[in-house]
Scaffold this active site. Structure first.
Site, PDB file in Angstrom:
ATOM      1  N   ARG A  98      -6.160  -6.877  -6.351  1.00  0.00           N
ATOM      2  CA  ARG A  98      -7.367  -7.629  -6.032  1.00  0.00           C
ATOM      3  C   ARG A  98      -8.315  -6.892  -5.087  1.00  0.00           C
ATOM      4  O   ARG A  98      -9.515  -6.841  -5.330  1.00  0.00           O
ATOM      5  CB  ARG A  98      -7.027  -8.965  -5.348  1.00  0.00           C
ATOM      6  CG  ARG A  98      -6.699 -10.055  -6.281  1.00  0.00           C
ATOM      7  CD  ARG A  98      -5.684 -10.976  -5.664  1.00  0.00           C
ATOM      8  NE  ARG A  98      -4.417 -10.271  -5.599  1.00  0.00           N
ATOM      9  CZ  ARG A  98      -3.535 -10.257  -6.600  1.00  0.00           C
ATOM     10  NH1 ARG A  98      -3.771 -10.929  -7.675  1.00  0.00           N
ATOM     11  NH2 ARG A  98      -2.415  -9.558  -6.517  1.00  0.00           N
ATOM     12  N   THR A  99      -7.772  -6.341  -4.017  1.00  0.00           N
ATOM     13  CA  THR A  99      -8.655  -5.715  -3.033  1.00  0.00           C
ATOM     14  C   THR A  99      -9.354  -4.526  -3.680  1.00  0.00           C
ATOM     15  O   THR A  99     -10.563  -4.344  -3.547  1.00  0.00           O
ATOM     16  CB  THR A  99      -7.853  -5.299  -1.786  1.00  0.00           C
ATOM     17  OG1 THR A  99      -7.141  -6.440  -1.331  1.00  0.00           O
ATOM     18  CG2 THR A  99      -8.764  -4.797  -0.687  1.00  0.00           C
ATOM     19  N   LYS A 150      -0.377  19.552  -0.760  1.00  0.00           N
ATOM     20  CA  LYS A 150      -0.387  21.007  -0.518  1.00  0.00           C
ATOM     21  C   LYS A 150      -0.357  21.326   0.966  1.00  0.00           C
ATOM     22  O   LYS A 150      -0.563  22.466   1.364  1.00  0.00           O
ATOM     23  CB  LYS A 150      -1.653  21.631  -1.117  1.00  0.00           C
ATOM     24  CG  LYS A 150      -1.800  21.444  -2.611  1.00  0.00           C
ATOM     25  CD  LYS A 150      -3.094  22.132  -3.049  1.00  0.00           C
ATOM     26  CE  LYS A 150      -3.438  21.815  -4.485  1.00  0.00           C
ATOM     27  NZ  LYS A 150      -4.798  22.280  -4.796  1.00  0.00           N
ATOM     28  N   ARG A 186      -7.040   1.767   1.918  1.00  0.00           N
ATOM     29  CA  ARG A 186      -5.825   1.006   2.214  1.00  0.00           C
ATOM     30  C   ARG A 186      -4.727   2.029   2.431  1.00  0.00           C
ATOM     31  O   ARG A 186      -4.565   2.957   1.631  1.00  0.00           O
ATOM     32  CB  ARG A 186      -5.479   0.092   1.050  1.00  0.00           C
ATOM     33  CG  ARG A 186      -4.080  -0.464   1.155  1.00  0.00           C
ATOM     34  CD  ARG A 186      -3.799  -1.502   0.099  1.00  0.00           C
ATOM     35  NE  ARG A 186      -4.483  -2.762   0.388  1.00  0.00           N
ATOM     36  CZ  ARG A 186      -4.201  -3.905  -0.220  1.00  0.00           C
ATOM     37  NH1 ARG A 186      -3.266  -3.958  -1.147  1.00  0.00           N
ATOM     38  NH2 ARG A 186      -4.842  -5.011   0.088  1.00  0.00           N
ATOM     39  N   HIS A 216      -6.018  -6.952   7.825  1.00  0.00           N
ATOM     40  CA  HIS A 216      -6.725  -6.971   6.548  1.00  0.00           C
ATOM     41  C   HIS A 216      -8.017  -7.771   6.761  1.00  0.00           C
ATOM     42  O   HIS A 216      -8.157  -8.895   6.287  1.00  0.00           O
ATOM     43  CB  HIS A 216      -5.824  -7.637   5.507  1.00  0.00           C
ATOM     44  CG  HIS A 216      -6.193  -7.363   4.086  1.00  0.00           C
ATOM     45  ND1 HIS A 216      -7.385  -6.784   3.709  1.00  0.00           N
ATOM     46  CD2 HIS A 216      -5.518  -7.605   2.930  1.00  0.00           C
ATOM     47  CE1 HIS A 216      -7.403  -6.686   2.388  1.00  0.00           C
ATOM     48  NE2 HIS A 216      -6.287  -7.170   1.890  1.00  0.00           N
TER      49      HIS A 216
HETATM   50  C1  NCD Z   1      -2.280  -9.046   0.397  1.00  0.00           C
HETATM   51  C2  NCD Z   1      -2.110  -7.669   1.016  1.00  0.00           C
HETATM   52  O1  NCD Z   1      -2.128  -6.658   0.331  1.00  0.00           O
HETATM   53  O2  NCD Z   1      -2.022  -7.671   2.221  1.00  0.00           O
HETATM   54  N1  NCD Z   1      -2.932  -9.063  -0.799  1.00  0.00           N
HETATM   55  C3  NCD Z   1      -4.292  -8.922  -0.854  1.00  0.00           C
HETATM   56  O3  NCD Z   1      -4.860  -7.963  -0.386  1.00  0.00           O
HETATM   57  N2  NCD Z   1      -4.998  -9.905  -1.444  1.00  0.00           N
HETATM   58  C4  NCD Z   1      -1.102  -9.904   0.511  1.00  0.00           C
HETATM   59  C5  NCD Z   1       0.248  -9.412   0.097  1.00  0.00           C
HETATM   60  O4  NCD Z   1       0.451  -8.277  -0.290  1.00  0.00           O
HETATM   61  O5  NCD Z   1       1.145 -10.243   0.177  1.00  0.00           O
END
Ligand code: NCD
Length: 361
Positions: free
Chosen positions: A92-93, A121, A142, A175
């Protein structure tokens, strides 16, 4: 020299000294014109800022309803390019950021696995980030390491090409953009019901290692009179750092293991999964998490105006039979991510005024 896995890499000078400063000091480094330039932590966000992000998001979702509007939106940031660097799993993100970028006309490059970049490398993570900034105007990332997004932003802000960094999830830590879309969903849910102020909100599940709830809890302190229930087994209860933040903000909150008993008193319930990828010694298996599952029968005790959220991915925390209930907002919440992230990008680049005044609706 720092050790990265088995490889030794060079370290940039100044990071260690920077990192030990108090958060209030460090935050100044990530601001421009008194608003976030990099978005790394919930602590950077103020309610008036996210209210204006939500206003832009509302406008974008209206404009995006037809081809004329979408064609127009694609011109608003067509001079920009973005890097999506997602070295931890994401559906989703990643997709909502990618589609947010594309909707605004931003071209994207993607790395979803560090083993396909030159880190393999022996390049330092810092050099990798700096390399991204040579080609793009925005980095969305991320990473499993807490603090890596901050380090990246710190590093770039010390170069001649300081491109903004947005944290799309940093390990078990934060997050912040998820917290924004969660609040957007909650605010819309209570729009005609007196707003989110004064409501009772429960966060349920793995509050210890769930980064979404850690960010969201911090932002909820800025609403007036919100009562917060932290519902989790002891092993997965919210950590001290966030509780200290709630105390400092004089938040009305309760730490509890009781799920069913509290359900009839909630305006909003935010379910999360157990983050077992972070287990150190099988702790997930030592707890009976089934008592923290929202079953179809629970709908009968939830208030008629109560709402159910989940950041996803879901396992068994919410029975799929609950999805058809109008109070189940998690699929809307997921889609809201795209509008909120588009709006956030416009805000970071101070391009929102044109959209707000647009007649393309
Ligand atoms: C979450 C995450 O990655 O922190 N998902 C998200 O980004 N919508 C929640 C999770 O992984 O449980």
């Amino acid at each position: 020299m720092a050790v990265e896995g088995t490889k030794r890499v060079q370290e940039y000078a100044g990071w260690r000294e920077f990192k030990v400063q108090p958060i209030e000091e460090r935050l100044k480094h990530f601001e421009k014109n008194n608003k976030p330039f990099d978005l790394l932590f919930a602590a950077q966000l103020k309610r008036d800022y996210w209210s204006s992000v939500f206003e832009v998001a509302n406008k974008i979702r209206t404009i995006a309803k037809n081809k004329v509007g979408l064609d127009y939106l694609r011109t608003t940031m067509s001079d920009k390019r973005a890097m999506l660097f997602f070295s931890q799993p994401s559906t989703r993100t990643f997709l909502s950021f990618q589609n947010a970028c594309h909707m605004l006309g931003i071209q994207t490059s993607t790395i979803r696995d560090s083993s396909t970049s030159s880190e393999i490398k022996g390049e330092s993570p810092e050099d990798t980030i700096r390399t991204f900034s040579s080609y793009v105007d925005l980095i969305i990332m991320r990473h499993k390491e807490e603090g890596y997004a901050e380090k990246s932003a710190w590093l770039l802000n010390n170069t001649k090409r300081p491109v903004p960094v947005i944290n799309g999830g940093s390990g078990k830590d934060e997050h912040p953009t998820q917290a924004l879309l969660d609040l957007y969903t909650l605010e819309r849910a209570f729009w005609n019901k007196g707003g989110l102020d004064g409501k009772t909100v429960a966060l349920v599940g793995d509050l210890k290692r769930g980064r979404t709830v850690r960010s969201l809890a911090q932002l909820l302190t800025q609403y007036h009179g919100v009562r917060l229930l932290l519902i989790a087994p002891k092993t997965f209860q919210m950590r001290e750092d966030i509780l200290a933040h709630l105390d400092k903000a004089k938040m009305n909150y309760e730490v509890t293991e009781e799920f069913e008993k509290n359900l009839p008193h909630l305006d909003a319930i935010y379910m999360t999964r157990i983050q077992d990828e972070y287990d150190e010694g099988g702790e997930s298996k030592s707890v009976d998490n089934t008592v923290y599952h929202f079953e179809k029968r629970h709908l009968a005790v939830l208030r008629p105006t109560g709402v159910i959220l989940h950041p996803f991915p879901r396992r068994f925390e919410i029975d799929v039979a609950v999805d058809a209930d109008p109070r189940a907002l998690y699929w809307k919440q997921e889609r809201n991510g795209m509008w909120v992230r588009s709006a956030l990008i416009l805000k970071i680049f101070a391009r929102e005024a044109e959209i707000l005044h647009s007649d393309k609706v």
